[in-house]
Design a protein around this motif. Structure first.
Motif, PDB file in Angstrom:
ATOM      1  N   THR A  37       7.926   2.032  -4.990  1.00 48.17           N
ATOM      2  CA  THR A  37       6.645   2.687  -5.227  1.00 48.17           C
ATOM      3  C   THR A  37       5.900   2.745  -3.894  1.00 48.17           C
ATOM      4  OG1 THR A  37       4.761   2.679  -6.724  1.00 48.17           O
ATOM      5  CG2 THR A  37       5.370   0.558  -5.835  1.00 48.17           C
ATOM      6  N   PRO A  38       4.975   3.707  -3.711  1.00 50.16           N
ATOM      7  CA  PRO A  38       4.261   3.783  -2.431  1.00 50.16           C
ATOM      8  C   PRO A  38       3.449   2.510  -2.137  1.00 50.16           C
ATOM      9  CG  PRO A  38       4.011   5.815  -3.643  1.00 50.16           C
ATOM     10  CD  PRO A  38       4.684   4.854  -4.565  1.00 50.16           C
ATOM     11  N   PHE A  79      -8.069   3.431  -9.653  1.00 50.58           N
ATOM     12  CA  PHE A  79      -7.086   4.363  -9.106  1.00 50.58           C
ATOM     13  C   PHE A  79      -5.998   4.708 -10.112  1.00 50.58           C
ATOM     14  CE2 PHE A  79      -8.201   1.933  -5.040  1.00 50.58           C
ATOM     15  CZ  PHE A  79      -9.313   2.724  -4.835  1.00 50.58           C
ATOM     16  N   ASN A  80      -6.216   4.337 -11.365  1.00 49.19           N
ATOM     17  CA  ASN A  80      -5.264   4.653 -12.434  1.00 49.19           C
ATOM     18  C   ASN A  80      -3.884   4.026 -12.201  1.00 49.19           C
ATOM     19  OD1 ASN A  80      -4.780   5.789 -14.929  1.00 49.19           O
ATOM     20  ND2 ASN A  80      -3.931   7.660 -14.069  1.00 49.19           N
ATOM     21  N   ILE A 125      -0.453   1.991  -3.076  1.00 49.38           N
ATOM     22  CA  ILE A 125      -0.841   1.697  -4.460  1.00 49.38           C
ATOM     23  C   ILE A 125      -1.128   0.208  -4.628  1.00 49.38           C
ATOM     24  CG2 ILE A 125       0.016   1.618  -6.839  1.00 49.38           C
ATOM     25  CD1 ILE A 125       1.484   4.148  -6.378  1.00 49.38           C
ATOM     26  N   ARG A 132      12.484  11.586  -5.582  1.00 46.36           N
ATOM     27  CA  ARG A 132      13.744  10.864  -5.417  1.00 46.36           C
ATOM     28  C   ARG A 132      14.849  11.519  -6.242  1.00 46.36           C
ATOM     29  NH1 ARG A 132      13.707   5.513  -3.316  1.00 46.36           N
ATOM     30  NH2 ARG A 132      11.581   4.976  -2.798  1.00 46.36           N
ATOM     31  N   VAL A 190       0.844   9.609  -8.204  1.00 51.69           N
ATOM     32  CA  VAL A 190       1.566   9.476  -6.936  1.00 51.69           C
ATOM     33  C   VAL A 190       2.905   8.785  -7.168  1.00 51.69           C
ATOM     34  CG1 VAL A 190       1.535   8.415  -4.650  1.00 51.69           C
ATOM     35  CG2 VAL A 190      -0.539   9.428  -5.559  1.00 51.69           C
ATOM     36  N   ASP A 191       2.864   7.746  -7.978  1.00 48.99           N
ATOM     37  CA  ASP A 191       4.075   6.982  -8.266  1.00 48.99           C
ATOM     38  C   ASP A 191       5.126   7.852  -8.961  1.00 48.99           C
ATOM     39  OD1 ASP A 191       5.556   4.683  -8.193  1.00 48.99           O
ATOM     40  OD2 ASP A 191       4.865   3.979 -10.147  1.00 48.99           O
ATOM     41  N   ASN A 229       6.562  10.455  -6.675  1.00 50.36           N
ATOM     42  CA  ASN A 229       7.502   9.791  -5.787  1.00 50.36           C
ATOM     43  C   ASN A 229       8.867   9.649  -6.464  1.00 50.36           C
ATOM     44  OD1 ASN A 229       8.065   8.327  -3.391  1.00 50.36           O
ATOM     45  ND2 ASN A 229       7.968   6.439  -4.604  1.00 50.36           N
ATOM     46  N   ASN A 241      -5.404   9.269  -8.247  1.00 55.05           N
ATOM     47  CA  ASN A 241      -4.633   8.887  -9.421  1.00 55.05           C
ATOM     48  C   ASN A 241      -3.283   8.345  -8.956  1.00 55.05           C
ATOM     49  OD1 ASN A 241      -3.096   8.771 -11.764  1.00 55.05           O
ATOM     50  ND2 ASN A 241      -4.156  10.517 -12.678  1.00 55.05           N
ATOM     51  N   MET A 242      -3.194   7.033  -8.819  1.00 53.34           N
ATOM     52  CA  MET A 242      -2.010   6.423  -8.233  1.00 53.34           C
ATOM     53  C   MET A 242      -0.795   6.488  -9.149  1.00 53.34           C
ATOM     54  SD  MET A 242      -2.322   5.540  -5.223  1.00 53.34           S
ATOM     55  CE  MET A 242      -3.657   6.331  -4.376  1.00 53.34           C
ATOM     56  N   GLU A 243      -1.045   6.561 -10.461  1.00 54.46           N
ATOM     57  CA  GLU A 243       0.066   6.690 -11.387  1.00 54.46           C
ATOM     58  C   GLU A 243       0.800   8.002 -11.114  1.00 54.46           C
ATOM     59  OE1 GLU A 243       1.181   4.466 -13.187  1.00 54.46           O
ATOM     60  OE2 GLU A 243       2.549   5.483 -14.557  1.00 54.46           O
TER      61      GLU A 243
END
Lengths: 248, 154
Positions: B77-78, B22-23, B81, A88, A80-81, A84, A76-78
């Protein structure tokens, strides 16, 4: 007591990152930065695919260790974002624990796209790559139907917690059989392009990339383990499609 | 020309589909579409000039990784992604399939060709990503180093 809670909070963030599919490098870096922001004199963290070990040394000379074992991952990249961004904020403003816990809870509940959108994404990937690899409109249509089948199987596989490698093989075999059945019915189409479109659905792109980035970053253990799993998944796709090729 | 545009459009749709898996949401989807279009354009242009799939894949991977690194820093952002969906159209899914096909057909010669292509293209993607990531790290580290030197002097 407060230090213990901070360490648990650091692990919560690390765990959330790991389960959402972030690279080891990022996870360790995030935990170290947060630890330093909260005034620990030394932060030792080790992350290996499914476990995090964290030891911090306080300014008073005490040391605290906690570990986590991670079982479930759902990319779920949202998330991760957002994690992150949260880390910060933590490093810049050192907020109270309640603030962190509240935001972490919100991030954990980040919703995934609805099933309809996911289905559409499967159709997009399969149909577009079928055309990309030389198919025509009819091929794209068949590929799209086959991708719906793959999606349904992925859902069932995830629900019964099937081994992901075996799941890949099953999906590939099902797509292969579907195409084979259509061709036995006497329909004329470009089998290769259709199958390649469906291959692309199952390619473990994220695992391969993050494994590579872990290896470059010096995290050889995690990198190699993830790489092996990803390669096995790719081999499983090939084995699954063998059904079609042997039958045809 | 028209065929090229079709290829690029298909690559972009495929990349967006992967991003949805990956949303990934919001502005990042637009960036991924742009990145994927540019990377596929470079891949196709190099392919047109050299007729070499491996070199083209390497060129595409270099562009993808560079775009992903730059955009990720801009968006805070990473990198991963953006990188994974952008690079997906370069993945040698075709050669994976053909090597399997020729293997089962018992066509050793064709199998060997496809299989080698698959490995070389995978290596080209990996090589491109490694190179870009190495350069980025070099830049970041030397930046930090020079900052420290200046700090010491003052």
């Amino acid at each position: 007591m407060k230090d213990e809670k901070i360490v648990a909070g650091m692990l919560d963030i690390g765990e959330a990152l790991l389960t959402s599919g972030a690279e080891v490098n990022r996870i360790e870096d995030t935990i170290i930065r947060i630890g330093e922001a909260y005034g620990f004199v030394r932060v030792d963290v080790l992350t290996i695919t499914a476990s995090i070990v964290l030891t911090v040394h306080t300014a008073q000379g005490e040391s605290l260790t906690q570990t986590r074992r991670i079982r479930k991952t759902e990319i779920n990249m949202e998330r991760v974002d957002k994690l992150n961004a949260l880390s910060r904020t933590i490093c810049e403003t050192k907020p109270e624990l309640e603030y962190v816990e509240q935001h972490l809870e919100l991030i954990r509940n980040t919703s995934h796209y609805s099933e309809a959108v996911m289905m559409l994404a499967y159709i997009m990937v399969a149909a577009s790559f079928t055309v990309f690899f030389g198919g025509n409109a009819v091929d794209a249509l068949i590929s799209a139907i086959s991708s719906i089948l793959v999606r349904l199987l992925v859902r069932i596989g995830t629900r019964i917690r099937m081994n992901p490698i075996f799941q890949n093989m099953m999906c590939a075999a099902a797509a292969g059989l579907f195409v084979l059945a259509l061709s036995k019915l006497g329909l004329q189409f470009n089998t290769d392009s259709i199958v390649i479109g469906n291959v692309m659905l199952l390619i473990p792109g994220l695992a391969l990339t993050s494994a590579l980035r872990d290896i470059i970053g010096g995290d050889l253990i995690t990198g190699s383990l993830v790489m092996i799993e990803a390669v096995l998944k790719a081999v499983a796709i090939a084995l699954g499609f063998a059904v079609l090729l042997i039958g045809g | 020309m028209e065929e090229m545009l079709l290829q690029i459009a298909m690559a972009v749709i495929g990349s967006l589909g992967f991003a949805i898996f990956f949303n990934t949401r919001g502005k990042k989807l637009a960036l991924i579409a742009v990145g994927s279009a540019l990377s596929t354009l470079v891949y196709l242009l190099v392919m047109y000039r050299t007729q070499d799939r491996v070199v083209s894949t390497l060129a595409g991977a270099l562009v993808s990784a560079a775009i992903a690194e730059i955009m990720a820093r801009m968006m805070k952002t990473p990198v991963i992604i953006l990188l994974v969906p952008i690079v997906i159209p370069l993945v040698p899914g075709g050669d994976l399939y053909y090597s399997m096909r020729y293997f089962i057909m018992g066509n050793a010669e064709e199998f060997s060709t496809s299989f080698q292509f698959m490995l070389k293209e995978a290596a080209a993607i990996a090589g491109g990503m490694i190179l870009v990531s190495f350069i980025v790290q070099l830049i970041l580290k030397s930046k930090r180093y020079f900052k420290e030197i200046r700090h010491d002097e003052i």
